[in-house]
Design an enzyme around this catalytic site. Sequence first.
Site, PDB file in Angstrom:
ATOM      1  N   THR A  45      75.222  39.096  39.305  1.00 30.69           N
ATOM      2  CA  THR A  45      76.321  39.445  38.131  1.00 30.69           C
ATOM      3  C   THR A  45      76.202  41.212  37.989  1.00 30.69           C
ATOM      4  O   THR A  45      76.999  41.494  37.204  1.00 30.69           O
ATOM      5  CB  THR A  45      75.771  38.821  36.917  1.00 30.69           C
ATOM      6  N   HIS A  49      88.164  52.940  47.104  1.00 32.13           N
ATOM      7  CA  HIS A  49      88.303  53.021  45.505  1.00 32.13           C
ATOM      8  C   HIS A  49      89.756  52.944  45.192  1.00 32.13           C
ATOM      9  O   HIS A  49      90.598  52.278  44.405  1.00 32.13           O
ATOM     10  CB  HIS A  49      87.794  53.859  44.742  1.00 32.13           C
ATOM     11  N   ASP A  69      84.327  44.211  43.970  1.00 29.00           N
ATOM     12  CA  ASP A  69      83.138  44.667  44.795  1.00 29.00           C
ATOM     13  C   ASP A  69      83.546  45.007  46.072  1.00 29.00           C
ATOM     14  O   ASP A  69      84.296  44.109  46.646  1.00 29.00           O
ATOM     15  CB  ASP A  69      81.890  44.219  44.770  1.00 29.00           C
ATOM     16  N   GLY A  70      83.226  45.925  46.793  1.00 26.87           N
ATOM     17  CA  GLY A  70      83.692  46.062  48.271  1.00 26.87           C
ATOM     18  C   GLY A  70      84.414  47.196  48.738  1.00 26.87           C
ATOM     19  O   GLY A  70      84.757  47.439  49.912  1.00 26.87           O
ATOM     20  N   ARG A 104      83.273  37.220  41.745  1.00 32.94           N
ATOM     21  CA  ARG A 104      82.908  38.555  42.496  1.00 32.94           C
ATOM     22  C   ARG A 104      83.455  38.370  44.027  1.00 32.94           C
ATOM     23  O   ARG A 104      83.187  37.474  44.550  1.00 32.94           O
ATOM     24  CB  ARG A 104      81.326  38.796  42.568  1.00 32.94           C
ATOM     25  N   SER A 127      80.116  51.059  35.754  1.00 37.57           N
ATOM     26  CA  SER A 127      78.885  50.531  35.119  1.00 37.57           C
ATOM     27  C   SER A 127      77.911  51.669  34.627  1.00 37.57           C
ATOM     28  O   SER A 127      78.029  52.570  35.051  1.00 37.57           O
ATOM     29  CB  SER A 127      77.991  49.489  36.020  1.00 37.57           C
ATOM     30  N   GLY A 176      83.646  50.558  48.926  1.00 36.46           N
ATOM     31  CA  GLY A 176      83.030  51.314  49.750  1.00 36.46           C
ATOM     32  C   GLY A 176      82.719  50.798  51.327  1.00 36.46           C
ATOM     33  O   GLY A 176      83.002  51.443  52.273  1.00 36.46           O
ATOM     34  N   ASN A 220      76.357  52.894  37.566  1.00 38.44           N
ATOM     35  CA  ASN A 220      76.970  53.618  38.468  1.00 38.44           C
ATOM     36  C   ASN A 220      76.654  55.247  38.536  1.00 38.44           C
ATOM     37  O   ASN A 220      77.246  56.026  39.416  1.00 38.44           O
ATOM     38  CB  ASN A 220      78.329  53.487  38.424  1.00 38.44           C
TER      39      ASN A 220
END
Length: 287
Positions: free
Chosen positions: A233, A75, A58-59, A226, A103, A61, A106
């Site tokens: 989660t 990305h 995550d992170g 994460r 996901s 963006g 997404n």
Amino acid sequence: MAYRDGARGAQPAARTASPAGRGVSPTGPIAPFPHCSGARPPAIPAELVPRHVAIVMDGNGRWANQRGLKRTQGHEAGEASLLDVIAGAIEVGVQCISAYAFSTENWRRSPDEVRFLMGFNRDVIHRRRDQLDSWGVRMLWSGRTPRLWKSVISELEQAERQTRGNDVITLNFCVNYGGRAEVADAVRRIGEDVRDGRLSARGIDERTIGRYLYHPEVPDVDLFVRSSGEQRTSNFLLWQSAYAEMVFQDTLWPDYDRRHLWQAIETYAARDRRYGGAIDRSADSSP
């Protein structure tokens, strides 16, 4: 490949050689590249190293936005982080990494970002497959087929075929994956087998459901990591993470590398995993 109602069935754990001219060399897998700083993994007893680490990457963006870049460039920057983390997992002795690449939720993102992520995941698998194969990485895909680009499915399936003989570490690449979707797919398949007389409803228990998950041969998650500071989660490996240790780290994914993974593993190794049990320490202590 076995599909049922859009869900991918578990793949066999067959062990066969990689095609000639690529992948693992005749002398065995090669060691992954070292960290650019020369950092080495911490000395953790093998029994305290998690077998299966789930990672929410995550992170991307936010990392891009902080630099005035497009989200898609975040990305792109995260690709190197994943490769470095896999290398570090091999060095420390982790047996399986599950990476949350796309996901089922997404699809709600902008059409442009979804198109980018589809093509990006396809291209990452294509250009990294031989390198991961040479390290002895066995690649699996967890997720649903509906809506997923055929070219992405093709690359994922090719990666599975090419690396199925490897046993250094498993990379479970989760694309179009959702934890609730996986459980729903398992329950649907169980219902079909009960209907058709292949399974008795009376005998269904937790182990039965486990056998109907996408990859029942993969062990439960020991460590759930994460990046980016978020503490949830996000519907990732819900069933498998029932007793996972959670470690949330503030580092945005493109700045993440194997040293952060090792820090998370050190945190995991220091925890007391009781699986619902308890010990009365005072009763055990001597007067």
